[in-house]
Design a protein around this motif. Structure first.
Motif, PDB file in Angstrom:
ATOM      1  N   VAL A  33       0.884  -1.174   0.000  1.00  0.00           N
ATOM      2  CA  VAL A  33       0.000   0.000   0.000  1.00  0.00           C
ATOM      3  C   VAL A  33       0.912   1.211   0.000  1.00  0.00           C
ATOM      4  N   LEU A  34       0.784   2.022  -1.052  1.00  0.00           N
ATOM      5  CA  LEU A  34       1.638   3.204  -1.230  1.00  0.00           C
ATOM      6  C   LEU A  34       0.723   4.418  -1.187  1.00  0.00           C
ATOM      7  N   MET A  35       0.941   5.316  -0.249  1.00  0.00           N
ATOM      8  CA  MET A  35      -0.005   6.425  -0.074  1.00  0.00           C
ATOM      9  C   MET A  35       0.705   7.689   0.393  1.00  0.00           C
ATOM     10  N   GLY A  36       0.042   8.820   0.219  1.00  0.00           N
ATOM     11  CA  GLY A  36       0.585  10.086   0.690  1.00  0.00           C
ATOM     12  C   GLY A  36       0.693  10.089   2.204  1.00  0.00           C
ATOM     13  N   LYS A  37       1.679  10.812   2.741  1.00  0.00           N
ATOM     14  CA  LYS A  37       1.861  10.826   4.200  1.00  0.00           C
ATOM     15  C   LYS A  37       0.703  11.538   4.902  1.00  0.00           C
ATOM     16  N   GLN A  38       0.057  12.477   4.188  1.00  0.00           N
ATOM     17  CA  GLN A  38      -1.076  13.201   4.767  1.00  0.00           C
ATOM     18  C   GLN A  38      -1.828  13.901   3.650  1.00  0.00           C
ATOM     19  N   SER A  39      -3.051  14.309   3.946  1.00  0.00           N
ATOM     20  CA  SER A  39      -3.802  15.115   2.981  1.00  0.00           C
ATOM     21  C   SER A  39      -3.643  16.575   3.379  1.00  0.00           C
ATOM     22  N   ILE A  40      -3.701  17.462   2.403  1.00  0.00           N
ATOM     23  CA  ILE A  40      -3.443  18.876   2.691  1.00  0.00           C
ATOM     24  C   ILE A  40      -4.676  19.598   3.231  1.00  0.00           C
ATOM     25  N   ASP A  41      -5.800  18.871   3.381  1.00  0.00           N
ATOM     26  CA  ASP A  41      -6.980  19.530   3.978  1.00  0.00           C
ATOM     27  C   ASP A  41      -7.011  19.303   5.493  1.00  0.00           C
ATOM     28  N   GLY A  42      -7.083  18.038   5.919  1.00  0.00           N
ATOM     29  CA  GLY A  42      -7.113  17.767   7.358  1.00  0.00           C
ATOM     30  C   GLY A  42      -5.734  17.791   7.993  1.00  0.00           C
ATOM     31  N   ASP A  43      -4.689  17.500   7.180  1.00  0.00           N
ATOM     32  CA  ASP A  43      -3.300  17.465   7.686  1.00  0.00           C
ATOM     33  C   ASP A  43      -3.157  16.532   8.893  1.00  0.00           C
ATOM     34  N   ASN A  44      -3.929  15.453   8.910  1.00  0.00           N
ATOM     35  CA  ASN A  44      -3.903  14.576  10.089  1.00  0.00           C
ATOM     36  C   ASN A  44      -2.666  13.684  10.146  1.00  0.00           C
ATOM     37  N   ASN A  45      -2.167  13.245   8.966  1.00  0.00           N
ATOM     38  CA  ASN A  45      -1.008  12.347   8.951  1.00  0.00           C
ATOM     39  C   ASN A  45      -1.272  11.156   9.883  1.00  0.00           C
ATOM     40  N   ALA A  46      -2.403  10.472   9.644  1.00  0.00           N
ATOM     41  CA  ALA A  46      -2.800   9.397  10.560  1.00  0.00           C
ATOM     42  C   ALA A  46      -3.241   8.123   9.857  1.00  0.00           C
ATOM     43  N   VAL A  47      -3.801   8.222   8.656  1.00  0.00           N
ATOM     44  CA  VAL A  47      -4.433   7.054   8.024  1.00  0.00           C
ATOM     45  C   VAL A  47      -3.428   5.941   7.745  1.00  0.00           C
ATOM     46  N   GLY A  48      -2.252   6.276   7.216  1.00  0.00           N
ATOM     47  CA  GLY A  48      -1.249   5.251   6.906  1.00  0.00           C
ATOM     48  C   GLY A  48      -0.855   4.459   8.132  1.00  0.00           C
ATOM     49  N   GLN A  49      -0.589   5.170   9.225  1.00  0.00           N
ATOM     50  CA  GLN A  49      -0.179   4.516  10.464  1.00  0.00           C
ATOM     51  C   GLN A  49      -1.312   3.652  11.033  1.00  0.00           C
ATOM     52  N   MET A  50      -2.539   4.200  10.997  1.00  0.00           N
ATOM     53  CA  MET A  50      -3.684   3.444  11.502  1.00  0.00           C
ATOM     54  C   MET A  50      -3.935   2.194  10.662  1.00  0.00           C
ATOM     55  N   LEU A  51      -3.817   2.335   9.339  1.00  0.00           N
ATOM     56  CA  LEU A  51      -4.038   1.194   8.448  1.00  0.00           C
ATOM     57  C   LEU A  51      -3.031   0.082   8.728  1.00  0.00           C
ATOM     58  N   ALA A  52      -1.758   0.449   8.886  1.00  0.00           N
ATOM     59  CA  ALA A  52      -0.722  -0.549   9.172  1.00  0.00           C
ATOM     60  C   ALA A  52      -1.021  -1.267  10.497  1.00  0.00           C
TER      61      ALA A  52
END
Length: 254
Positions: free
Chosen positions: A119-138
């Motif tokens: 799974v290759l994804m952006g580190k964060q989205s520029i709207d919410g700037d949460n930087n959380a989905v990748g870590q949570m998914l793993a």
């Protein structure tokens, strides 16, 4: 090797976001939307894995599947990824702005269905700037993760990731399957050519609903108020270096 790339439709990075009059959120009416820039980098790297560009061996990736969770118009975002070189898309339709945990749960369900090797994804989205989905998914998948990738090498069933940290560069090795989130320095995304844009119109986008995955996406957080950052006050001129140092000291003492 199959690569899954989640992408998000966000306000274009050139547009200045406006807050709604009732301070309930950001105003999206009549605003240009585009693919999240970090996700664009992830799509580009996946395509390079398939083409054998840069340091990747040709055919490292055999199929690139792009998934987006959002409104119907997010099909345009997926089409952009398809025009860049992805093979097919999945849109999980949702009018609600889902929280990172809900997004991670839906992506976990997609991973279990698609069985990608990466799974290759952006580190964060520029709207919410949460930087959380990748870590949570793993964490939900119990897969190894490597975040903020500035360089990625796939070889021998492993992903070797060089990432920027405060003290310099750190290199990690993760057994596949894994989740890798990408940073700005990984690559420069291509512009889709007109022939590829036309070809993308014929590529498949599977339309899904949140209910298809049986995932609890109820909000855990409540937004109380969204406000614009305070406007910067005007600067002051100083006569010489001594006065500058004096003013800096007085500010530091506050």
């Amino acid at each position: 090797m199959k690569v899954l790339v989640p992408v998000k439709r966000v306000i274009d990075y050139n547009v200045k976001a406006r807050v709604k009059a009732d301070q309930s959120g950001v105003d999206l009416a009549n605003v240009k939307m585009s693919m999240n820039p970090f996700d664009e980098i992830a799509v580009e790297e996946a395509v390079r894995l398939k083409e054998g560009k840069e340091h990747h061996a040709a055919g490292t990736a055999t199929e690139i599947v792009v998934v987006s969770i959002g409104v119907t118009q997010a099909q345009e975002t997926i089409r952009t990824a398809l025009a860049m070189g992805a093979d097919r898309g999945i849109l999980i339709q949702s009018d609600a702005d889902l929280e990172p945990l809900a997004v991670a749960k839906l992506l976990k369900a997609v991973v279990e269905e698609e069985k990608p090797d990466l799974v290759l994804m952006g580190k964060q989205s520029i709207d919410g700037d949460n930087n959380a989905v990748g870590q949570m998914l793993a964490a939900l998948l119990d897969w190894p993760q490597a975040t903020f990738a500035g360089k990625l090498v796939i070889e021998g069933g492993k992903a070797t990731v060089t990432r920027e940290v405060d003290g310099g560069l750190q290199t990690l090795s993760a057994d596949l399957p894994a989740v890798v989130t990408v940073d700005l320095r990984l690559n420069t995304p291509r512009y889709a050519s007109l022939p590829n844009i036309m070809k993308a119109k014929k590529k498949e986008i599977a339309m899904k609903a949140v209910a298809d995955y049986g995932v609890d996406v109820a909000d855990r957080l409540k937004v109380l108020k969204v406000t614009e950052p305070p406007k910067r006050s005007a600067g002051v001129k100083v006569a010489d270096a001594a006065e500058l140092v004096s003013k800096l000291k007085s500010v530091g003492a506050l």
